[in-house]
Write a protein that holds these residues in place. Structure first.
Motif, PDB file in Angstrom:
ATOM      1  N   PRO A  43     -18.035   3.880   2.136  1.00  0.00           N
ATOM      2  CA  PRO A  43     -17.302   3.545   0.905  1.00  0.00           C
ATOM      3  C   PRO A  43     -18.271   3.125  -0.191  1.00  0.00           C
ATOM      4  CG  PRO A  43     -17.079   1.792   2.539  1.00  0.00           C
ATOM      5  CD  PRO A  43     -17.747   2.945   3.232  1.00  0.00           C
ATOM      6  N   SER A  44     -18.091   3.691  -1.363  1.00  0.00           N
ATOM      7  CA  SER A  44     -18.972   3.365  -2.485  1.00  0.00           C
ATOM      8  C   SER A  44     -18.179   2.783  -3.636  1.00  0.00           C
ATOM      9  CB  SER A  44     -19.712   4.627  -2.958  1.00  0.00           C
ATOM     10  OG  SER A  44     -18.762   5.634  -3.301  1.00  0.00           O
ATOM     11  N   VAL A  45     -16.974   2.258  -3.301  1.00  0.00           N
ATOM     12  CA  VAL A  45     -16.101   1.693  -4.325  1.00  0.00           C
ATOM     13  C   VAL A  45     -15.756   0.263  -3.907  1.00  0.00           C
ATOM     14  CG1 VAL A  45     -15.098   3.862  -5.084  1.00  0.00           C
ATOM     15  CG2 VAL A  45     -14.125   2.688  -3.117  1.00  0.00           C
ATOM     16  N   PRO A  46     -15.464  -0.601  -4.868  1.00  0.00           N
ATOM     17  CA  PRO A  46     -15.108  -1.990  -4.519  1.00  0.00           C
ATOM     18  C   PRO A  46     -13.873  -2.028  -3.638  1.00  0.00           C
ATOM     19  CG  PRO A  46     -15.532  -1.769  -6.882  1.00  0.00           C
ATOM     20  CD  PRO A  46     -15.479  -0.376  -6.321  1.00  0.00           C
ATOM     21  N   SER A  47     -13.891  -2.943  -2.681  1.00  0.00           N
ATOM     22  CA  SER A  47     -12.739  -3.105  -1.792  1.00  0.00           C
ATOM     23  C   SER A  47     -11.707  -4.016  -2.437  1.00  0.00           C
ATOM     24  CB  SER A  47     -13.183  -3.710  -0.457  1.00  0.00           C
ATOM     25  OG  SER A  47     -12.054  -4.095   0.292  1.00  0.00           O
ATOM     26  N   PRO A  48     -10.429  -3.696  -2.304  1.00  0.00           N
ATOM     27  CA  PRO A  48      -9.374  -4.545  -2.884  1.00  0.00           C
ATOM     28  C   PRO A  48      -8.902  -5.621  -1.913  1.00  0.00           C
ATOM     29  CG  PRO A  48      -8.370  -2.618  -1.929  1.00  0.00           C
ATOM     30  CD  PRO A  48      -9.867  -2.508  -1.640  1.00  0.00           C
ATOM     31  N   LEU A  49      -9.620  -5.818  -0.822  1.00  0.00           N
ATOM     32  CA  LEU A  49      -9.072  -6.622   0.257  1.00  0.00           C
ATOM     33  C   LEU A  49      -9.048  -8.113  -0.060  1.00  0.00           C
ATOM     34  CD1 LEU A  49     -10.587  -4.779   3.321  1.00  0.00           C
ATOM     35  CD2 LEU A  49      -8.454  -4.372   2.093  1.00  0.00           C
ATOM     36  N   GLY A  50      -9.684  -8.517  -1.147  1.00  0.00           N
ATOM     37  CA  GLY A  50      -9.606  -9.922  -1.498  1.00  0.00           C
ATOM     38  C   GLY A  50      -8.198 -10.350  -1.843  1.00  0.00           C
ATOM     39  N   SER A  51      -7.455  -9.465  -2.491  1.00  0.00           N
ATOM     40  CA  SER A  51      -6.088  -9.813  -2.878  1.00  0.00           C
ATOM     41  C   SER A  51      -5.111  -9.682  -1.719  1.00  0.00           C
ATOM     42  CB  SER A  51      -5.616  -8.907  -4.019  1.00  0.00           C
ATOM     43  OG  SER A  51      -5.472  -7.566  -3.541  1.00  0.00           O
ATOM     44  N   MET A  52      -5.453  -8.857  -0.752  1.00  0.00           N
ATOM     45  CA  MET A  52      -4.620  -8.620   0.431  1.00  0.00           C
ATOM     46  C   MET A  52      -3.271  -7.984   0.097  1.00  0.00           C
ATOM     47  SD  MET A  52      -6.355  -9.480   3.075  1.00  0.00           S
ATOM     48  CE  MET A  52      -5.157  -9.631   4.391  1.00  0.00           C
ATOM     49  N   ASP A  53      -3.061  -7.629  -1.133  1.00  0.00           N
ATOM     50  CA  ASP A  53      -1.788  -7.018  -1.502  1.00  0.00           C
ATOM     51  C   ASP A  53      -2.035  -5.697  -2.213  1.00  0.00           C
ATOM     52  OD1 ASP A  53       0.323  -8.767  -0.678  1.00  0.00           O
ATOM     53  OD2 ASP A  53      -0.458 -10.223  -2.099  1.00  0.00           O
ATOM     54  N   PRO A  54      -1.205  -4.703  -1.923  1.00  0.00           N
ATOM     55  CA  PRO A  54      -1.360  -3.416  -2.588  1.00  0.00           C
ATOM     56  C   PRO A  54      -0.949  -3.507  -4.055  1.00  0.00           C
ATOM     57  CG  PRO A  54       0.638  -3.446  -1.278  1.00  0.00           C
ATOM     58  CD  PRO A  54      -0.076  -4.730  -0.993  1.00  0.00           C
ATOM     59  N   GLY A  55      -1.301  -2.469  -4.812  1.00  0.00           N
ATOM     60  CA  GLY A  55      -0.859  -2.397  -6.195  1.00  0.00           C
ATOM     61  C   GLY A  55       0.651  -2.378  -6.289  1.00  0.00           C
ATOM     62  N   LYS A  56       1.203  -3.091  -7.243  1.00  0.00           N
ATOM     63  CA  LYS A  56       2.651  -3.184  -7.389  1.00  0.00           C
ATOM     64  C   LYS A  56       3.148  -2.075  -8.307  1.00  0.00           C
ATOM     65  CE  LYS A  56       2.880  -7.010  -4.987  1.00  0.00           C
ATOM     66  NZ  LYS A  56       3.458  -7.010  -3.646  1.00  0.00           N
ATOM     67  N   LEU A  57       4.127  -1.344  -7.831  1.00  0.00           N
ATOM     68  CA  LEU A  57       4.743  -0.339  -8.686  1.00  0.00           C
ATOM     69  C   LEU A  57       5.574  -1.042  -9.751  1.00  0.00           C
ATOM     70  CD1 LEU A  57       5.839   2.400  -6.142  1.00  0.00           C
ATOM     71  CD2 LEU A  57       3.658   2.034  -7.246  1.00  0.00           C
ATOM     72  N   ASP A  58       5.729  -0.389 -10.863  1.00  0.00           N
ATOM     73  CA  ASP A  58       6.412  -0.988 -12.002  1.00  0.00           C
ATOM     74  C   ASP A  58       7.917  -0.874 -11.844  1.00  0.00           C
ATOM     75  OD1 ASP A  58       6.815  -2.235 -14.383  1.00  0.00           O
ATOM     76  OD2 ASP A  58       6.503  -0.447 -15.615  1.00  0.00           O
ATOM     77  N   PHE A  59       8.437  -1.552 -10.783  1.00  0.00           N
ATOM     78  CA  PHE A  59       9.880  -1.537 -10.523  1.00  0.00           C
ATOM     79  C   PHE A  59      10.492  -2.822 -11.098  1.00  0.00           C
ATOM     80  CE2 PHE A  59       9.040   0.963  -6.366  1.00  0.00           C
ATOM     81  CZ  PHE A  59       8.837   2.126  -7.101  1.00  0.00           C
ATOM     82  N   ALA A 137      22.769  11.642  -5.509  1.00  0.00           N
ATOM     83  CA  ALA A 137      23.406  10.590  -6.320  1.00  0.00           C
ATOM     84  C   ALA A 137      22.649  10.235  -7.584  1.00  0.00           C
ATOM     85  CB  ALA A 137      23.579   9.332  -5.461  1.00  0.00           C
ATOM     86  N   GLY A 138      21.583  10.979  -7.890  1.00  0.00           N
ATOM     87  CA  GLY A 138      20.840  10.689  -9.108  1.00  0.00           C
ATOM     88  C   GLY A 138      19.915   9.492  -9.002  1.00  0.00           C
ATOM     89  N   PHE A 139      19.624   9.043  -7.773  1.00  0.00           N
ATOM     90  CA  PHE A 139      18.745   7.880  -7.593  1.00  0.00           C
ATOM     91  C   PHE A 139      17.286   8.275  -7.777  1.00  0.00           C
ATOM     92  CE2 PHE A 139      21.741   5.781  -4.250  1.00  0.00           C
ATOM     93  CZ  PHE A 139      22.652   5.503  -5.256  1.00  0.00           C
ATOM     94  N   ASP A 140      16.497   7.342  -8.289  1.00  0.00           N
ATOM     95  CA  ASP A 140      15.045   7.438  -8.285  1.00  0.00           C
ATOM     96  C   ASP A 140      14.482   6.280  -7.475  1.00  0.00           C
ATOM     97  OD1 ASP A 140      14.599   9.738  -9.905  1.00  0.00           O
ATOM     98  OD2 ASP A 140      15.123   8.554 -11.682  1.00  0.00           O
ATOM     99  N   VAL A 141      13.309   6.494  -6.898  1.00  0.00           N
ATOM    100  CA  VAL A 141      12.644   5.402  -6.192  1.00  0.00           C
ATOM    101  C   VAL A 141      12.360   4.286  -7.194  1.00  0.00           C
ATOM    102  CG1 VAL A 141      10.587   4.698  -4.927  1.00  0.00           C
ATOM    103  CG2 VAL A 141      11.619   6.938  -4.503  1.00  0.00           C
ATOM    104  N   GLY A 142      12.836   3.081  -6.883  1.00  0.00           N
ATOM    105  CA  GLY A 142      12.657   1.955  -7.791  1.00  0.00           C
ATOM    106  C   GLY A 142      13.916   1.565  -8.535  1.00  0.00           C
ATOM    107  N   ASP A 143      14.990   2.347  -8.383  1.00  0.00           N
ATOM    108  CA  ASP A 143      16.250   1.998  -9.053  1.00  0.00           C
ATOM    109  C   ASP A 143      16.870   0.729  -8.464  1.00  0.00           C
ATOM    110  OD1 ASP A 143      16.030   4.108 -10.731  1.00  0.00           O
ATOM    111  OD2 ASP A 143      17.662   5.308  -9.871  1.00  0.00           O
ATOM    112  N   PHE A 144      16.519   0.421  -7.212  1.00  0.00           N
ATOM    113  CA  PHE A 144      17.055  -0.761  -6.548  1.00  0.00           C
ATOM    114  C   PHE A 144      15.894  -1.541  -5.921  1.00  0.00           C
ATOM    115  CE2 PHE A 144      20.148   2.701  -6.306  1.00  0.00           C
ATOM    116  CZ  PHE A 144      21.208   2.135  -7.006  1.00  0.00           C
TER     117      PHE A 144
END
Length: 621
Positions: A43-59, A137-144
């Protein structure tokens, strides 16, 4: 970043997926087939493991949806909601797999390739669910609102084996059942398209579980070979159970409806599949933890599996050793559920609600009140401390002047007759009395002393509190058996013959109404056992003593009531090693076979295949 082979590092892909805040970026790996990915590059990129949480989707959704009943599946919206829940799980799996790639870059390359392949499959599933929800039903991921259930259990993993045991062998194994079951429901509702999606998910999940099976075995073999390993598991099942921390358990590795064939296709052994099929464990409810407490560790060890006959699937039974699989399957065949076996309660000790079978009432002040308020009137009986015994020789000897010339000394903390002592008039010599007290009677702080009668039979009545009716239920008497030392040895699993009781004269009025009044006044909801017996008095008259003991605890009579549900009209019997010798057999398995040859065997209430047992319980015809 591009490698020297013009391939993209798998770790760079994983970082973008893990840190993504849009759905397109969460499915980023789909743009990179295996031929375009470099798994060897560090791996040649910074690790995100300090936060221990994945990126949050804009839901921004705040509305929660309940999972629909399959009865609602004729409605397209209900089917779309079900798919929305499945999409939520896929999204969590994507984050978890990206996290594993980033956390363990030095894992075997083939392991990393397998995780990456699974990640791409999960992205494919998510996109299929998203498209089908939109169509229905016209749902999108993140509607609920979406939950983080998988992630909460996976973010603490410390090794690749942790990942395969938790993700592959728990969550993805359970999805074998959910995908197969809901494909059936979709077809039944006429939705062939959704059923086809779930069919394809099932096939992918089989390969994901196979990945877990193969790598658990790989890591297990390496641990077995490690000289530094002090906690070597006996087999893959034991290793699996040890590798899934509380509150996960083996029960969470299956769905509501069990499908065995996909598991076999994934490479799980028949033994492992059988264990998953019958595994108990809580899926969120605080379990009731059962523990056999008889005051004798040897007997407790051999009878510790008794709660399997009444404990719920979500309950726990604390044992020193887990029972053999064949015995568990025999109980499951009758009950269709088993509890979770817990050898070391660990973190569950604070979470669970505890119940001891045969728990001593020595710390319950109500016990003394019941006895001394005269709720049971015992002619020819005394209660005194060990110290008082020293100065009461003449009183005790006078009490022994009866037809049998014997007394029975009952320990106030005795269980199932253990701790009771029978002394004859010949033992009661004044010059030997102090020594007798010191040698035989010094271990208890209080004794009940009664005249010994020639008993015709012993019986028990069980009292249970019904929380719905707010009333006590008093079960009809059951005849039980004791040995020559008044130790409990079994119960008739049927109501006692009424004629036996009709033909006996009451020694005194049945105190049951006063006992029930006392229990209700003191808000006692714990099961109660009332022991009594029919005997011949000094004139040879058949009499009945309705209550000789009140037991504020789960008793063996209560255990027998639970067994009666499965073996009505038979007998519950305890056998000791001495009993085996008298019957000419050496093991409890040989006893089982002997009873089968006599056509008297109903069931092994406790395991018969375990070596070095001193006691065993059997239901006989």
């Amino acid at each position: 970043m591009e490698t020297e082979h013009n391939k993209t590092s798998v770790f760079e892909i994983a970082l973008k997926v893990f840190s993504a805040t849009t759905l397109d970026d969460k499915c980023h790996a789909w743009n990179f087939p295996f031929s375009d990915v470099d798994f060897d590059a560090p791996p040649s990129v910074p690790s995100p493991l300090g936060s221990m949480d994945p990126g949050k989707l804009d839901f921004r959704a705040t509305e929660s949806l309940p999972f629909p009943s399959t009865k609602e599946f004729k409605d397209a919206r209900a089917r779309a909601i079900a798919l929305y829940f499945f999409a939520n799980h896929e999204l969590l799996a994507i984050d978890s797999m990206a996290y594993v790639l980033l956390k363990f870059p030095q894992a075997p390359v083939d392991f990393l390739r397998g995780v990456y392949g699974t990640l791409r499959d999960e992205q494919k599933h998510l996109m299929k669910y998203a498209q089908r929800m939109k169509e229905l039903a016209g749902f999108d991921v993140g509607d609920f609102k979406m939950n983080s259930y998988f992630w909460q259990h996976l973010k603490s993993i410390q090794s690749p084996k942790d990942y395969v045991c938790r993700m592959s062998l728990v969550f993805e194994q359970a999805n074998l059942d959910f995908a197969a079951e809901y494909a059936e429901h979709m077809r039944t509702s006429g939705d062939a398209v959704s059923a086809s999606i779930l069919d394809s998910v099932l096939q992918d999940e089989i390969s994901h579980v196979r990945h877990g099976v193969q790598w658990q075995s790989y890591f297990f073999d390496r641990e077995q070979a490690s000289e530094s390993s002090s906690q070597v598991s006996l087999n893959l099942w034991e290793d699996f159970v040890k590798s899934i921390p509380f509150p996960l358990n083996a029960r969470r590795a299956r769905g509501n409806k069990f499908f065995g064939e996909p598991r076999l296709q994934a490479g799980l052994s028949r033994d492992f599949v059988d264990r998953i099929r019958i595994a108990g464990g809580s899926r969120g409810r605080a379990p009731l933890a059962w523990h056999i407490n008889l005051g004798d560790e040897r007997i407790e060890r051999d009878l510790e599996t008794l709660p399997a006959w009444w404990a719920l699937e979500s309950d726990q039974v604390v044992v020193r050793r887990c029972p053999d699989l064949e015995w568990q399957k025999s109980v499951f065949a009758l009950r269709e559920q088993l509890p979770e076996w817990v050898q070391n309660p660990g973190p569950t000790a604070k979470w669970a609600r505890w119940d001891d079978v045969k728990h001593s009432e020595k710390n319950d002040p109500r016990w003394g009140r019941i006895f001394f308020e005269g709720l049971i009137q015992k002619p020819k009986a005394l209660v005194m401390s060990t110290q008082d015994l020293m100065d009461s020789f003449s009183v005790i000897r006078e009490l022994a002047q009866g037809p049998t010339e014997k007394l029975i000394f009952k320990s106030n903390h005795g269980v199932s007759g253990r701790g009771h002592i029978v002394l004859s008039l010949a033992h009661l010599q004044e010059d030997h009395w102090p020594k007798l007290v010191q040698e035989k009677l010094k271990n208890q702080n209080q004794w009940g002393i009664e005249r010994y009668y020639d008993r015709i039979c012993d019986f028990s009545r069980q009292i249970e509190w019904n929380s719905q009716t707010q009333e006590y239920r008093v079960h009809d008497p059951r005849i039980f058996f004791v040995d020559g030392r008044f130790q409990y040895r079994g119960t008739e699993l049927r109501k006692g013959d009424r004629q036996i009781f009709v033909n006996a004269i009451e020694e005194s009025q049945d105190p049951l109404p006063r006992i029930l009044e006392f229990l209700k006044l003191n808000h006692i909801s714990h099961p109660i056992g009332l022991d009594g017996f029919i005997f011949l008095d000094e004139n040879g008259v058949r009499k009945i003593r309705w209550v000789s003991e009140i037991n504020l605890r789960f008793t063996m009579g209560w255990v027998a009531l639970k067994l009666e549900r499965y073996f009505p009209g038979n007998q519950f019997r305890l056998f000791s090693r001495a009993d085996l010798k008298q019957r000419g057999v050496g093991t409890f398995l040989e006893l089982e076979n002997q009873l089968k040859s006599e056509e008297r065997f109903c069931a092994a209430v406790t395991p018969t295949r375990t070596a070095q047992r001193l006691w065993g319980a059997v239901c006989t015809g």
